[in-house]
Design a protein around this motif. Structure first.
Motif, mmCIF file in Angstrom:
data_model
loop_
_atom_site.group_PDB
_atom_site.id
_atom_site.type_symbol
_atom_site.label_atom_id
_atom_site.label_comp_id
_atom_site.label_asym_id
_atom_site.label_seq_id
_atom_site.Cartn_x
_atom_site.Cartn_y
_atom_site.Cartn_z
ATOM 1 N N ILE A 263 0.894 -1.172 -0.089
ATOM 2 C CA ILE A 263 -0.027 0.097 -0.037
ATOM 3 C C ILE A 263 0.776 1.140 0.081
ATOM 4 N N LEU A 264 1.963 1.226 0.797
ATOM 5 C CA LEU A 264 2.855 2.089 0.925
ATOM 6 C C LEU A 264 3.371 2.686 -0.552
ATOM 7 N N LEU A 265 3.855 1.489 -1.104
ATOM 8 C CA LEU A 265 4.563 1.824 -2.601
ATOM 9 C C LEU A 265 3.840 2.337 -3.578
ATOM 10 N N ARG A 266 2.277 2.250 -3.208
ATOM 11 C CA ARG A 266 1.361 2.928 -4.219
ATOM 12 C C ARG A 266 1.364 4.433 -4.213
ATOM 13 N N ARG A 267 2.069 5.000 -2.966
ATOM 14 C CA ARG A 267 2.092 6.439 -2.955
ATOM 15 C C ARG A 267 3.004 7.057 -3.681
ATOM 16 N N ALA A 268 2.876 8.007 -4.374
ATOM 17 C CA ALA A 268 4.060 8.876 -5.026
ATOM 18 C C ALA A 268 5.155 9.072 -4.179
ATOM 19 N N ASP A 269 4.932 9.624 -2.962
ATOM 20 C CA ASP A 269 5.958 9.914 -2.047
ATOM 21 C C ASP A 269 6.694 8.769 -1.538
ATOM 22 N N MET A 270 6.507 7.675 -1.874
ATOM 23 C CA MET A 270 7.127 6.458 -1.415
ATOM 24 C C MET A 270 7.592 5.777 -2.637
ATOM 25 N N ALA A 271 7.593 6.185 -3.764
ATOM 26 C CA ALA A 271 8.324 5.717 -4.930
ATOM 27 C C ALA A 271 9.896 5.601 -4.789
ATOM 28 N N GLY A 272 10.569 4.478 -5.142
ATOM 29 C CA GLY A 272 11.897 4.635 -4.967
ATOM 30 C C GLY A 272 12.433 4.276 -3.756
ATOM 31 N N ALA A 273 11.500 3.935 -2.860
ATOM 32 C CA ALA A 273 12.064 3.142 -1.536
ATOM 33 C C ALA A 273 12.889 2.099 -1.627
ATOM 34 N N ILE A 274 14.010 2.110 -0.659
ATOM 35 C CA ILE A 274 15.066 0.972 -0.694
ATOM 36 C C ILE A 274 15.049 0.284 0.245
ATOM 37 N N PRO A 275 15.514 -0.906 0.244
ATOM 38 C CA PRO A 275 15.718 -1.864 1.344
ATOM 39 C C PRO A 275 16.394 -1.056 2.543
ATOM 40 N N ILE A 276 16.506 -1.445 3.801
ATOM 41 C CA ILE A 276 17.011 -0.920 4.876
ATOM 42 C C ILE A 276 18.530 -1.259 4.518
ATOM 43 N N SER A 277 18.823 -2.678 4.305
ATOM 44 C CA SER A 277 20.292 -2.921 4.098
ATOM 45 C C SER A 277 21.201 -2.098 3.265
ATOM 46 N N LYS A 278 20.239 -1.565 2.233
ATOM 47 C CA LYS A 278 21.141 -0.682 1.317
ATOM 48 C C LYS A 278 21.374 0.732 1.937
ATOM 49 N N VAL A 279 20.130 1.297 2.803
ATOM 50 C CA VAL A 279 20.381 2.589 3.171
ATOM 51 C C VAL A 279 21.547 2.871 4.475
ATOM 52 N N LEU A 280 21.703 1.655 4.997
ATOM 53 C CA LEU A 280 22.831 1.778 6.065
ATOM 54 C C LEU A 280 24.083 2.394 5.562
ATOM 55 N N THR B 291 10.387 12.972 7.384
ATOM 56 C CA THR B 291 9.078 12.605 7.248
ATOM 57 C C THR B 291 8.591 11.254 7.763
ATOM 58 N N ILE B 292 7.552 11.030 8.174
ATOM 59 C CA ILE B 292 6.884 9.685 8.351
ATOM 60 C C ILE B 292 5.894 9.688 7.566
ATOM 61 N N VAL B 293 5.649 8.628 6.608
ATOM 62 C CA VAL B 293 4.798 8.432 5.771
ATOM 63 C C VAL B 293 3.687 7.383 6.128
ATOM 64 N N ARG B 294 2.646 7.214 6.155
ATOM 65 C CA ARG B 294 1.671 6.541 6.551
ATOM 66 C C ARG B 294 0.948 6.150 5.067
ATOM 67 N N PRO B 295 0.469 4.662 5.198
ATOM 68 C CA PRO B 295 -0.201 4.275 3.996
ATOM 69 C C PRO B 295 -1.571 5.200 3.758
ATOM 70 N N ASP B 296 -2.163 5.382 4.658
ATOM 71 C CA ASP B 296 -3.478 6.227 4.618
ATOM 72 C C ASP B 296 -4.415 5.859 3.732
ATOM 73 N N VAL B 297 -5.288 6.690 3.328
ATOM 74 C CA VAL B 297 -6.382 6.583 2.085
ATOM 75 C C VAL B 297 -6.144 7.792 1.287
ATOM 76 N N PRO B 298 -6.100 7.588 0.001
ATOM 77 C CA PRO B 298 -6.020 8.480 -1.023
ATOM 78 C C PRO B 298 -7.097 9.552 -0.950
#
Ligand code: FE2
Length: 487
Positions: free
Chosen positions: A116-133, A203-210
Motif C-alpha cells: 500500500i505504501l509503495l502505491r504512494r507517489a511519496d514512497m516511490a523509489g523506496a530502498i531496502p534498509i540493508s542498502k540505506v545503511l 518525514t514519516i509516511v503512513r499508508p493512509d487513504v488516497p
C-alpha cells in the motif's frame, strides 16, 4: 461452461442485461433457470441493467417488487440474499500460535502494508534498509516498528525492520512528529547520520487513504442500519429502548428501506469478561443469553437481512481475527441471519463494507495522546491512516497469528463500521463513511468505575445509494415525547 449457463448468458445478452456472477451461479442451480430469468426481465417495465442475486430471491415470492438499476418497483418484502463476503477468517483459521506462525504473521503484515505504501507517489523509489545503511543521500525506507524509545532529551528512537535488516530512526522532538505505534508499518524519508548509526527522519509516511476517491451514486433504495453492543443478558440491557426500536422498524415508513442490519459485536454480555460480571447479569448462562438474543432478533422486520459479528464479550475465541459463532449458537437463529467473523469485509449491493468490533481501541486510545472514549471517530481515523485494525501487538487486544493478516485494511472501504466504544459517531474521512455503532446497554458498574459514559440507543443508518447518513434516536431523553430526532 455448461449449457444452462450458456443459454442464460445468451438471454441476458439479447435483452441487454448484465448478470452478476452470484446471480448466474444461483440461477444455474435451478431447473427452470431460463424461465425464471426471462420472467424477471419481462416483469419489469424497463429491464434492469444488472440482475443481482437479491433480485432473484425477490422473484421467489410472487407479488414482491423487483428492484434493479434504473428503477424501484415497491419494496422487497422478502429478506435480501446474504452479502458477498470479501474477507473473513471464519472457516479459514490456521493459527496454532507457535513462534513460526507469529513471524509469518508479521511478515504478511509488513508485505501487505508495504504494498500500500509503495502505491504512494511519496514512497516511490523506496530502498531496502540493508542498502540505506551505507548511503549518504536522502532515502526512503519502509519498516515495521519493533520498538519506540524516548531519549532523555525528548527525542524518539524507533527501531524498524524489513525482511532482511533493521535500523534505528531518530525522530527529533523539534519536528513534532505524531505518535508512532509499536508494530505499525511506516515509510520514512530521511538520511543516515554521519556516523551511520541511525537514520535521521524528515518525514514519516503512513499508508493512509488516497484523497479524491470518486463515489458514484447507485440506484438502490436499500439502507443499512448499524446496531452494536446490544449486550443482551445484562441487567443493564435497555429493554424499553429496544422495544421502541422494534416498533419503529416495523411501523415507520422510513424503516421500509432498511434492508440490512449489521450488528458489530457484543451481541450478548457473555460471562467472565470483566471482574464480578455475575452481579450485572440477568442471564448467567451463556447459551441462555444467545437464546434471548435470537428471540429479540427474530422480532426484527422480515424484510431485513441481519448480519451478526462477534465482539470481545461474545462466545468465540478472543484472539482476533475472531471466526464467527459456533454452530450450536448459529442454529438458534433463522435463515434471515448471516454470521460473519470479526473483522469482515462485505459487498452489500456494490458497496464495500468493513465491519470491526473495535477491541483495539483499548490500546490505540491509551497510546495516542488526544484520543478519548468520547470520540470514536478520531480513533477510527487513526486505524485507517495506518491501514490496520489492530496495529499494536502485546497489549489488551489478543491477536492470532494467522497465515495472512486479516486485520490489514488492504482495500479502502466505502463504509467502515465499528462498535465497542458504546458511543455513536458518524463522519467521513476522505470519502470513507465512518460509523460507530451505539449500544443498547446503560452504564455498568464496571464502566462507572472506569469513568466511561455510554451514549446508548442511537441507530446510525447509511443509504447505500449515495452513502448519506443519519441517526435515529431511541434514547430516553426523547422517547418520553415519542419524538424521533434525526441528527
Ligand atoms: Fe461492548
Amino acid at each position: 461452461m455448461n449449457s444452462s449457463i450458456e443459454s442464460l448468458l445468451k438471454i441476458a445478452a439479447e435483452k441487454g442485461v448484465l448478470l452478476e456472477p452470484d446471480a448466474l451461479r444461483e440461477l444455474s442451480r435451478e431447473n427452470d433457470a431460463v424461465l425464471k430469468l426471462s420472467s424477471l426481465i419481462e416483469r419489469s417495465e424497463t429491464p434492469p441493467l444488472v440482475i443481482t442475486a437479491t433480485m432473484l430471491s425477490a422473484t421467489d415470492h410472487p407479488g414482491d417488487g423487483i428492484r434493479g438499476a434504473g428503477q424501484t418497483v415497491g419494496h422487497i418484502s422478502s429478506v435480501p440474499s446474504p452479502p458477498r463476503v470479501l474477507k473473513d477468517i471464519s472457516g479459514n483459521s490456521t493459527a496454532t500460535g507457535n513462534v513460526r506462525d507469529f513471524s509469518r504473521y508479521f511478515t504478511d503484515r509488513f508485505r501487505s502494508i508495504k504494498k500500500i505504501l509503495l502505491r504512494r507517489a511519496d514512497m516511490a523509489g523506496a530502498i531496502p534498509i540493508s542498502k540505506v545503511l551505507h548511503w549518504d543521500r536522502d532515502a526512503r525506507i519502509i519498516g515495521i516498528v519493533n520498538s519506540v524509545r524516548v531519549t532523555k532529551n525528548g527525542h524518539r528512537l524507533l527501531e524498524i525492520e524489513d525482511e532482511e535488516e533493521r535500523c534505528t530512526v531518530l525522530l527529533m522532538k523539534e519536528k513534532g512528529f505524531d505518535t508512532v505505534l509499536k508494530d505499525e508499518v511506516i515509510g520514512v524519508h530521511g538520511r543516515m547520520s554521519r556516523d551511520k548509526h541511525m537514520m535521521v527522519a524528515q518525514t514519516i509516511v503512513r499508508p493512509d487513504v488516497p484523497f479524491n476517491r470518486d463515489i458514484e451514486s447507485t440506484d438502490t433504495s436499500s439502507r443499512v442500519a448499524i446496531l452494536s453492543d446490544t449486550h443482551i443478558g445484562s441487567k443493564t440491557f435497555l429493554r424499553k429502548e429496544w422495544d421502541d426500536l422494534l416498533k419503529w422498524l416495523k411501523t415507520s415508513p422510513e424503516a421500509r428501506d432498511i434492508n440490512y442490519i449489521i450488528v458489530s459485536g457484543d451481541l450478548a454480555d457473555g460471562i467472565g469478561v470483566y471482574p464480578d460480571q455475575e452481579d450485572d447479569l440477568e442471564i448467567s448462562d451463556v447459551y441462555g443469553q444467545y437464546e434471548r438474543v435470537s428471540q429479540y432478533f427474530a422480532e426484527l422486520p422480515d424484510w431485513t437481512r441481519i448480519i451478526l459479528m462477534p465482539g470481545n464479550h461474545d462466545a468465540v475465541r478472543p484472539a482476533e481475527p475472531q471466526p464467527t459463532f459456533h454452530g450450536d449458537i448459529r442454529k438458534m437463529f433463522g435463515s434471515e441471519v448471516t454470521f460473519v467473523g470479526n473483522p469482515s469485509t462485505l459487498d452489500i449491493e456494490g458497496r464495500r463494507v468493513l465491519s470491526y468490533h473495535g477491541r483495539s481501541f483499548d490500546d490505540v486510545i491509551s497510546s495516542i495522546p488526544g484520543l478519548t472514549w468520547e470520540k470514536p471517530i478520531e480513533a477510527m481515523v487513526e486505524l485507517l491512516r495506518r491501514r490496520h485494525l489492530a496495529p499494536i501487538y502485546g497489549e489488551k487486544t489478543p491477536l492470532a497469528p494467522e497465515h495472512r493478516d486479516y486485520l490489514v485494511i488492504e482495500e479502502v472501504p466505502d463504509i467502515f463500521i465499528t462498535g465497542h466504544i458504546h458511543s455513536y459517531g458518524l463522519s467521513d474521512y476522505r470519502g470513507v463513511r465512518l460509523v460507530s455503532g451505539s449500544t443498547w446497554q446503560s452504564q455498568t458498574s464496571y464502566q462507572k468505575m472506569k469513568n466511561i459514559t455510554p451514549v446508548p440507543a442511537k441507530m446510525p443508518v447509511v443509504d447505500l445509494a449515495d452513502l448519506s447518513m443519519n441517526v435515529v434516536n431511541f434514547s430516553n431523553r426523547y422517547t418520553s415525547e415519542r419524538k424521533l430526532v434525526k441528527e
